[in-house]
Design an enzyme around this catalytic site. Structure first.
Site, PDB file in Angstrom:
ATOM      1  CD  GLN A 180      -5.859 -10.248  -1.194  1.00  0.00           C
ATOM      2  OE1 GLN A 180      -6.356 -10.749  -2.205  1.00  0.00           O
ATOM      3  NE2 GLN A 180      -4.707 -10.809  -0.732  1.00  0.00           N
ATOM      4  CG  ASP A 187      -2.344 -14.446   5.356  1.00  0.00           C
ATOM      5  OD1 ASP A 187      -2.897 -15.054   4.693  1.00  0.00           O
ATOM      6  OD2 ASP A 187      -1.951 -13.287   5.076  1.00  0.00           O
ATOM      7  NE  ARG A 236      -3.908  -2.242   2.224  1.00  0.00           N
ATOM      8  CZ  ARG A 236      -3.766  -3.626   2.019  1.00  0.00           C
ATOM      9  NH1 ARG A 236      -2.497  -4.105   1.867  1.00  0.00           N
ATOM     10  NH2 ARG A 236      -4.833  -4.403   1.890  1.00  0.00           N
TER      11      ARG A 236
END
Length: 440
Positions: free
Chosen positions: A174, A324, A31
């Site tokens: 996302q 994750d 980002r």
């Protein structure tokens, strides 16, 4: 990546001690490059993760007109083109293994009048893009490619794009970020409604770059409203250490007897810190030192000592804040006392690999007792006894499977052979060197 696989056996480890620093946060690295490319002026970034995924983002932004350069001291300089100023890339944009880069860049391009073709490696080319195609199409973008929305894929942006209100059907930072990035160059207010909060780096950083963005929480839901045709101001960013990378060392130090390891400068954004909460509930000894704020993100040094773990039932509501980290949590659960049960993890089936199936198979191959369910794993731990070990285990070109099974090898009797360590470079190029340093 090299053409041939790079297998490696990860042997039982000495205690992990001393102080280490993991690479910069991958989400924030992506980002900082993208928002810098949309600001007018020079954004400077230190601590950027220089893994293959982030370098793919940098290359894509260069192809669309931004100047992105790395100084000799490791500081990155991004000279942006302004919101709406991205240029038509001359060739296809090669995304490698990076789903984050692909989905976020699709959002960026959606409100620009340019056409771009995205390509990726074999793993990325299997991952679904429909979840971003659907909202971005409603904003005016058009997509052409394989049925099912996989790469290679060509998209045509739309100017002016149509601001929308979008309720996320699945918890995904996302997808949220793609819609907000498209909204930067759409006139009016683009809104995203999150039934379950997901990692909020996009909102925090856009606010830091000067975008008009508001976050409201009502009835357990978050609504993010962004006023489009934004003017972003360049920033100086220090990227905190990636909690997803720190996770492997947190679990390793917890499992290997005699360990006392300090991991410096770890980002502790509450939308990312689920693993630490779960490990503490299981009995882990994780101490936060020198808690501080860096660029709007909470950061601390983590001191982790070996501890005996007890199996728990992991609340599904925690899944988005540690999505994750589940592969390495499964390794911790395999050595805990009693049963660990996880549910609500359907999202793990559409990551770089089907991580539920891949981890169930890999753990069973090295002697763990594991049962795969449609939306999770049930793991019966050893009570602290090392796993037998063995292998080779299949990583399916997935960096987190490879690193999780490396950690399993440290806490095994005969080590664990991983079939291919090449994918580790996508997110954590220094993993094996840091492991050697901590266990020396």
């Amino acid at each position: 990546m090299h053409a041939a696989p790079l297998p490696r056996r990860f042997a039982p480890s000495n205690p992990l001690t001393g102080r280490i620093r993991v690479p910069g946060d991958k989400s924030i690295s992506h980002r900082s490059l993208m928002f810098g490319a949309l600001a007018i002026g020079e954004t400077r970034v230190t601590g950027l993760l220089e893994g293959e995924d982030v370098l793919a983002t940098a290359a894509a932004l260069r192809a669309m007109g931004a100047q992105v350069e790395r100084g000799e001291d490791g500081t990155w300089s991004i000279r942006g083109v302004g919101v709406g100023g991205l240029l038509q890339p001359r060739t296809a944009i090669e995304m490698g293994n990076s789903g984050t880069s692909t989905r976020l860049l699709m959002g960026l391009i959606a409100s620009h009048g340019i056409t771009a073709t995205f390509t990726g490696d074999a793993s990325l080319s299997k991952r679904p893009m429909n979840r971003v195609i659907e909202p971005l199409s409603r904003m005016g973008a058009q997509f052409h490619g394989a049925p099912g929305g996989t790469l290679p894929l060509t998209m045509e942006g739309m100017t002016p794009a149509i601001p929308i209100e979008y309720r996320l059907p699945v918890a995904s930072a996302q997808v949220k970020s793609a819609v907000l990035l498209a909204g930067l160059n759409a006139p009016g207010i683009t809104s995203v409604i999150e039934p379950v909060p997901t990692r909020d780096h996009t909102e925090r950083m856009l606010k830091g770059f000067g975008a008009a963005i508001e976050v409201e929480e009502t009835g357990g839901e978050r609504t993010i409203r962004l006023t489009g045709e934004a003017d972003l101001s360049p920033q100086t960013i220090e990227v905190p250490g990636d909690p997803s990378s720190a996770a492997f060392f947190i679990v390793a130090a917890t499992l290997v007897e005699g360990s006392d390891l300090t991991i410096e400068n770890v980002g502790l954004n509450p939308t990312r810190a689920g693993l630490i909460a779960v490990l503490r509930e299981m009995g882990a000894d994780i101490e936060e030192l020198d808690r501080r704020d860096v660029g709007g993100e909470p950061v601390a040094d983590l001191r982790v000592r070996h501890a005996a773990l007890t199996g728990i039932e992991v609340a599904p509501a925690l899944a988005p804040s540690m999505i994750d980290e589940f592969p390495v949590l499964f390794v911790a659960a395999a050595l805990a006392r009693g049963t660990t049960r996880t549910t609500g993890l359907e999202e793990l089936r559409v990551k770089e690999s089907d991580r539920l199936s891949a981890m169930a198979t890999a753990l069973a191959a090295i002697g763990a007792r594991v049962e795969e369910t449609p939306d999770g794993l049930v793991i019966e731990g050893t009570g602290g006894e090392p796993l037998p070990g063995g292998g080779p285990v299949a990583t399916h070109l997935d960096h987190r499977i490879a690193m999780s099974m490396a950690v399993a090898g440290l806490a095994s009797r005969q080590g664990v052979e991983v079939d291919d360590t090449r994918p580790i470079a996508t997110s954590f190029p220094s993993f094996e060197a840091l492991l050697a340093e901590a266990s020396a």
